[in-house]
Design a protein around this motif. Sequence first.
Motif, PDB file in Angstrom:
ATOM      1  N   MET A  16       3.293  28.625 -27.489  1.00 65.76           N
ATOM      2  CA  MET A  16       2.531  27.764 -26.377  1.00 65.76           C
ATOM      3  C   MET A  16       2.196  28.445 -25.326  1.00 65.76           C
ATOM      4  N   THR A  17       1.404  28.254 -24.611  1.00 64.04           N
ATOM      5  CA  THR A  17       0.821  29.640 -23.250  1.00 64.04           C
ATOM      6  C   THR A  17       1.128  28.291 -22.054  1.00 64.04           C
ATOM      7  N   VAL A  18       1.435  28.448 -21.307  1.00 61.27           N
ATOM      8  CA  VAL A  18       1.405  27.699 -19.812  1.00 61.27           C
ATOM      9  C   VAL A  18       0.784  28.644 -18.575  1.00 61.27           C
ATOM     10  N   ALA A  19      -0.441  27.783 -18.534  1.00 59.97           N
ATOM     11  CA  ALA A  19      -1.055  28.493 -17.580  1.00 59.97           C
ATOM     12  C   ALA A  19      -0.620  28.321 -16.199  1.00 59.97           C
ATOM     13  N   HIS A  20      -0.201  28.460 -15.101  1.00 55.77           N
ATOM     14  CA  HIS A  20       0.539  28.273 -14.170  1.00 55.77           C
ATOM     15  C   HIS A  20      -0.052  28.115 -12.913  1.00 55.77           C
ATOM     16  N   HIS A  21      -1.098  27.875 -12.443  1.00 52.02           N
ATOM     17  CA  HIS A  21      -1.767  27.630 -11.030  1.00 52.02           C
ATOM     18  C   HIS A  21      -1.505  27.365  -9.802  1.00 52.02           C
ATOM     19  N   PRO A  22      -1.026  28.035  -8.640  1.00 52.05           N
ATOM     20  CA  PRO A  22       0.101  27.695  -7.839  1.00 52.05           C
ATOM     21  C   PRO A  22      -1.650  26.972  -6.462  1.00 52.05           C
ATOM     22  N   ALA A  23      -0.746  25.572  -6.262  1.00 55.45           N
ATOM     23  CA  ALA A  23      -1.775  25.374  -4.782  1.00 55.45           C
ATOM     24  C   ALA A  23      -1.042  26.018  -3.647  1.00 55.45           C
ATOM     25  N   ASP A  24      -1.953  26.186  -2.583  1.00 59.36           N
ATOM     26  CA  ASP A  24      -1.346  26.647  -1.399  1.00 59.36           C
ATOM     27  C   ASP A  24      -0.574  27.782  -1.688  1.00 59.36           C
ATOM     28  N   SER A  25      -0.528  28.609  -1.443  1.00 60.17           N
ATOM     29  CA  SER A  25      -0.591  29.924  -2.656  1.00 60.17           C
ATOM     30  C   SER A  25       0.387  30.212  -1.625  1.00 60.17           C
ATOM     31  N   GLU A  26       0.308  30.543  -0.241  1.00 64.16           N
ATOM     32  CA  GLU A  26       1.451  30.863   1.009  1.00 64.16           C
ATOM     33  C   GLU A  26       2.243  30.338   1.118  1.00 64.16           C
ATOM     34  N   ARG A  27       2.715  28.979   0.354  1.00 64.51           N
ATOM     35  CA  ARG A  27       3.616  28.165   0.448  1.00 64.51           C
ATOM     36  C   ARG A  27       4.352  28.852  -0.775  1.00 64.51           C
ATOM     37  N   ALA A  28       3.867  28.830  -1.636  1.00 65.81           N
ATOM     38  CA  ALA A  28       4.625  28.746  -2.918  1.00 65.81           C
ATOM     39  C   ALA A  28       5.525  30.297  -2.115  1.00 65.81           C
ATOM     40  N   LEU A  29       5.529  30.980  -1.490  1.00 65.26           N
ATOM     41  CA  LEU A  29       6.710  31.912  -1.264  1.00 65.26           C
ATOM     42  C   LEU A  29       7.655  31.814  -0.145  1.00 65.26           C
ATOM     43  N   VAL A  30       7.134  30.369   0.076  1.00 59.23           N
ATOM     44  CA  VAL A  30       8.044  29.742   1.361  1.00 59.23           C
ATOM     45  C   VAL A  30      10.015  29.473   0.799  1.00 59.23           C
ATOM     46  N   ALA A  31      10.776  30.571   1.172  1.00 61.81           N
ATOM     47  CA  ALA A  31      12.190  30.466   0.298  1.00 61.81           C
ATOM     48  C   ALA A  31      12.810  28.953   0.389  1.00 61.81           C
ATOM     49  N   VAL A  32      13.925  28.576  -0.367  1.00 64.57           N
ATOM     50  CA  VAL A  32      14.806  27.944  -0.738  1.00 64.57           C
ATOM     51  C   VAL A  32      15.475  27.890  -1.217  1.00 64.57           C
ATOM     52  N   ARG A  33      16.941  28.150   0.064  1.00 60.43           N
ATOM     53  CA  ARG A  33      18.516  28.629  -0.811  1.00 60.43           C
ATOM     54  C   ARG A  33      18.032  29.611  -0.685  1.00 60.43           C
ATOM     55  N   GLY A  34      17.488  30.777  -0.398  1.00 63.33           N
ATOM     56  CA  GLY A  34      17.012  32.521  -0.589  1.00 63.33           C
ATOM     57  C   GLY A  34      16.686  32.624  -1.284  1.00 63.33           C
ATOM     58  N   GLU A  35      15.308  31.750  -2.129  1.00 64.01           N
ATOM     59  CA  GLU A  35      14.254  32.481  -3.241  1.00 64.01           C
ATOM     60  C   GLU A  35      13.588  31.471  -3.045  1.00 64.01           C
ATOM     61  N   ALA A  36      12.075  32.183  -3.329  1.00 62.11           N
ATOM     62  CA  ALA A  36      10.435  31.490  -2.745  1.00 62.11           C
ATOM     63  C   ALA A  36      10.864  29.934  -4.157  1.00 62.11           C
TER      64      ALA A  36
ATOM     65  N   ARG B 178       6.513  17.698  -4.769  1.00 63.31           N
ATOM     66  CA  ARG B 178       5.672  18.565  -4.384  1.00 63.31           C
ATOM     67  C   ARG B 178       6.455  19.310  -3.078  1.00 63.31           C
ATOM     68  N   VAL B 179       6.871  20.428  -3.124  1.00 68.12           N
ATOM     69  CA  VAL B 179       7.992  20.892  -2.264  1.00 68.12           C
ATOM     70  C   VAL B 179       6.648  21.250  -0.775  1.00 68.12           C
ATOM     71  N   ALA B 180       6.299  20.470   0.071  1.00 71.22           N
ATOM     72  CA  ALA B 180       4.978  20.910   1.130  1.00 71.22           C
ATOM     73  C   ALA B 180       4.779  20.317   2.200  1.00 71.22           C
ATOM     74  N   SER B 181       5.821  20.584   2.888  1.00 69.24           N
ATOM     75  CA  SER B 181       6.039  19.311   4.435  1.00 69.24           C
ATOM     76  C   SER B 181       7.762  19.853   4.855  1.00 69.24           C
ATOM     77  N   ALA B 182       7.961  20.077   5.509  1.00 71.42           N
ATOM     78  CA  ALA B 182       8.890  20.561   6.449  1.00 71.42           C
ATOM     79  C   ALA B 182      10.358  19.426   5.854  1.00 71.42           C
ATOM     80  N   PHE B 183      10.190  17.650   6.207  1.00 68.71           N
ATOM     81  CA  PHE B 183      10.983  17.049   5.378  1.00 68.71           C
ATOM     82  C   PHE B 183      11.219  17.275   3.923  1.00 68.71           C
ATOM     83  N   GLU B 184      10.498  17.585   3.116  1.00 69.79           N
ATOM     84  CA  GLU B 184      10.732  17.753   1.019  1.00 69.79           C
ATOM     85  C   GLU B 184      11.200  19.265   1.703  1.00 69.79           C
ATOM     86  N   LEU B 185      10.618  20.191   2.020  1.00 71.49           N
ATOM     87  CA  LEU B 185      12.057  21.299   2.438  1.00 71.49           C
ATOM     88  C   LEU B 185      13.653  21.238   2.270  1.00 71.49           C
TER      89      LEU B 185
END
Length: 214
Positions: free
Chosen positions: A1-21, A191-198
Amino acid sequence: MTVAHHPADSERALVAVRGEALLTHTVRGLLGTPEIDLVAVAAPERCARFFSEALPQSERCRVLSTASLRDAFAEIAPKLSPDSTILVHDALRAFTPQQTIRLVLNALAAGAERVVPVLPMSDTVKTTDAAGVITATVDRDGLRSAQTPIGYSLSAFRSALSGSTLSGSTDPGLADAAGATTVPGDPDAMRVASAFELTLAEALVAGGDREDPL
């Protein structure tokens, strides 16, 4: 089984939550599913190095330097068997429970061609005219909000790539989900895309009550 992991809003994917992106949390959750033999992370060239640094160390995970789902698939397609299935996941849905992933996999194993996790619509939905005046209330009984990962049989994925915006870098897989099988989604798969969701994501991780991988 293969997963194609396609990130939307690429820079947002690097935002840290508890010290990890967010990307780190996302990929860790996918790797926690033993049936997934590859997590291929599609990264725009400008983000490829940062994505690589954020990924958990695993032979089952690799970064593909492209923002195009079509190009990412072309790179991994030669290694796929005819019975392979594809999951397309949004990097910003970093806390999708293992149970949701497993429901998608199970539906594919049972013969579904496309599978989308969904939640019932809880908000009241209105239609408006060109002036912004409310004209009607939409019956929400049949409305659902779609989440990821979206599952495909190999043939269905090839078809989706050839005929829709799946080939671009927009919301993965949601451009045309008509006819897809649905499975229950989960509020934690937001989808963690806003300050509130973060803030919600920080609380979710701090609570330590997320389920262990199956």
